[in-house]
Scaffold this active site. Structure first.
Site, PDB file in Angstrom:
ATOM      1  N   PHE A 110       6.399   3.392  11.404  1.00 16.09           N
ATOM      2  CA  PHE A 110       5.472   4.427  11.869  1.00 16.09           C
ATOM      3  C   PHE A 110       5.946   5.055  13.183  1.00 16.09           C
ATOM      4  O   PHE A 110       5.950   6.271  13.340  1.00 16.09           O
ATOM      5  CB  PHE A 110       4.077   3.838  12.045  1.00 16.09           C
TER       6      PHE A 110
ATOM      7  N   GLU B  15      -7.581  -9.288   3.248  1.00 13.10           N
ATOM      8  CA  GLU B  15      -7.295  -8.406   2.117  1.00 13.10           C
ATOM      9  C   GLU B  15      -6.603  -9.153   0.985  1.00 13.10           C
ATOM     10  O   GLU B  15      -6.915  -8.955  -0.196  1.00 13.10           O
ATOM     11  CB  GLU B  15      -6.451  -7.222   2.606  1.00 13.10           C
TER      12      GLU B  15
END
Length: 507
Positions: free
Chosen positions: A29, A189
């Site tokens: 990123f 998750e």
């Protein structure tokens, strides 16, 4: 050899060379945002990454759990930056940086090439930390790369296949026991999605076993899951995990992980109010590590070359403008940087290890390089925190959003948080194709509970001695064998901690 502007085989900058060279190590990123921000500047850009793709890490667990194919969350770096390459001022190289020679302003690649830089941006990210117990890695893979995701997918699905083959119920149970170590966003998750796989996706696809009898156990050493969230959202996340069928266990210390399970110590309260430490063993053939991260080894290489300071997690401690002391042309961004935000210059605050922070640092590093080229003073980094989210499963998530400038926070959970999580992650995916594929796959999975990315290479060829060990496990020491309560210990985020697990930071 030294990479030159014109031939890539000269001796670096020459008098005829007009454009300064910016070398960006890592195309995550932070690195990608820096490359984009510099694309219109009068510089030559060289992007170096050890892989050929940019990875959208927040959805990596979806690949690991067969919810999405790898190309849906990854794109070739050359394709993403094709417009900048076409302009003639950007070069992409696939290679691994082995050292940094700051005395001559060069970085060294794995093939021995020396590449000169005028400005350097390190955005090499982070890797797994097993707190000194790297021998656990072969039994409990972490989740940072596509290779990690494929390994976890293979091990999870192979475990169900091995359970189908096993005729002895006692020997079958460890194959149907799945442990996730660390209850940060990644661990939550993973556990929630694995519970969905067992309860829904595979429930009608086996004859000898009932996948719904599988146990998914989330182990955490801190008092609660999602420690970076508020206590009420943490409680809600735990409730939603349990509704999906996962077991949430907190408050103990992992002492060993083997091919056959997890050893841990737990502090138990006695009837007289005193506490006693007891040892336990959880038989499990599939363990996923989501408990610790460490900065890229390039941080240590930079410290060796420059004398810059590292924090306890191996991250480079940077100055307000994201440079390191004594080297105003070297910037460190993303998970490799121990940075502070100067929104309030008198009270700087640590920047969390999340993707928005990496993006903002990448853009600020590029901005400061352009300011220096104009003879202007660089600016201090200011991080704008828009909140945190974590999905738990279908229609289950938690969200904590900060509203800039008015100092307000919105907290919500359940279906509305899940929808918001879907929208945000699809929006930030790179490329129209990826957004379309993800939306179609998620829509299909929502209405059918099916995951059609459930393919993997031959496990015998890939892991002949690791995954498919069918021999009897070694004798277990005389401690209690837990059928329902294993747990792990945690150190604060960013600390190396003991030889146990810690909550993984939000992405």
């Amino acid at each position: 050899m030294t990479l030159s502007t014109s031939s890539f085989s000269g001796t670096g900058s020459t008098p005829a060379q007009q454009k300064p060279r910016v070398v960006i190590i890592g195309c995550g990123f932070g690195g990608l945002e820096a490359a984009k921000a510099l694309s219109s500047a009068d510089v030559e850009i060289v992007v170096i990454d050890r892989t050929n793709h940019h990875l959208f890490q927040p959805l990596l667990y979806q690949v690991a759990t067969a919810g999405l194919p790898a190309p849906a969350i990854a794109g070739p770096i050359r394709h993403i930056l094709r417009k900048q390459i076409a302009r003639g001022n950007l070069t992409v190289l696939m290679g691994e940086v082995t050292s940094i020679d700051t005395a001559s302003d060069c970085i060294v690649l794995d093939g021995g090439e020396h590449i000169h830089y005028d400005h350097l941006i390190l955005a090499a990210g982070a890797t797994h930390s097993y707190f000194g117990r790297d021998d656990w890695a072969k039994y409990a893979p972490g989740l940072k790369t596509l290779g990690d995701a494929f390994t976890i997918r293979r091990r999870v699905l192979t475990a169900f296949e091995q359970a189908e083959r096993e005729t002895d119920p006692a020997k079958r149970e460890p194959w149907l026991t799945f442990a996730v170590v660390g209850a940060g966003p990644t661990g939550v998750e993973m556990a929630g999605t694995m519970a969905e796989i067992a309860q829904q996706t595979l429930s009608t696809e086996f004859r000898r076993i009932d996948s719904r009898m599988a146990r998914i156990i989330l182990l955490e050493g801190a008092p609660r899951v999602l420690g970076t969230f508020t206590e009420d959202l943490s409680k809600r996340a735990k409730e939603q995990l349990e509704m999906l069928g996962a077991e949430v266990l907190t408050g103990a210390k992992v002492t060993n992980i083997t091919a056959f399970g997890i050893h841990y110590d737990i502090h138990e309260t006695q009837a007289d109010g005193s506490t006693k430490t007891t040892s336990h063993f959880l038989p499990s053939r599939t363990v996923v590590w989501a408990a610790g991260v460490a900065a890229s080894p390039l941080g240590r290489a930079l410290a060796k070359s420059t004398g810059c300071q590292l924090d306890r997690a191996g991250r480079v401690i940077v100055q307000p403008d994201l440079t390191i002391p004594g080297h105003s042309n070297i910037y460190v961004v993303g998970d490799l940087a121990s940075a502070k935000s100067y929104l309030d210059p008198k009270h700087p605050t640590p920047v969390p290890g999340v993707s928005p922070g990496a993006k903002q640092m990448g853009r600020k590093a590029a901005f400061n390089i352009m300011r220096r080229m104009k003879g202007l003073e660089p600016q201090s980094f200011r991080y704008f925190d828009y909140g945190s989210m974590a999905t738990i499963g279908k229609r289950a998530a938690v969200a904590m959003l900060d509203i800039p400038f008015i100092n307000k926070q919105i907290k919500f959970s359940g279906f509305s948080a899940w929808l918001f999580w879907l929208f945000v992650h699809v929006y930030f995916l790179i490329g129209f194709r990826n957004r379309t594929v993800v939306m179609m796959d998620w829509a299909w999975a929502y209405f059918t509970s099916q995951r059609h990315a459930r393919v993997f290479p031959d496990p015998h060829a890939l892991e002949p001695n690791a995954m498919l060990v069918r021999v009897a496990p070694p004798p277990v020491p005389p401690v209690s064998v837990t059928a329902a309560t294993p747990v792990v210990t945690s150190a604060p985020s960013g600390a190396p901690g003991p030889a146990g697990a810690q909550p993984s930071p939000a992405r």
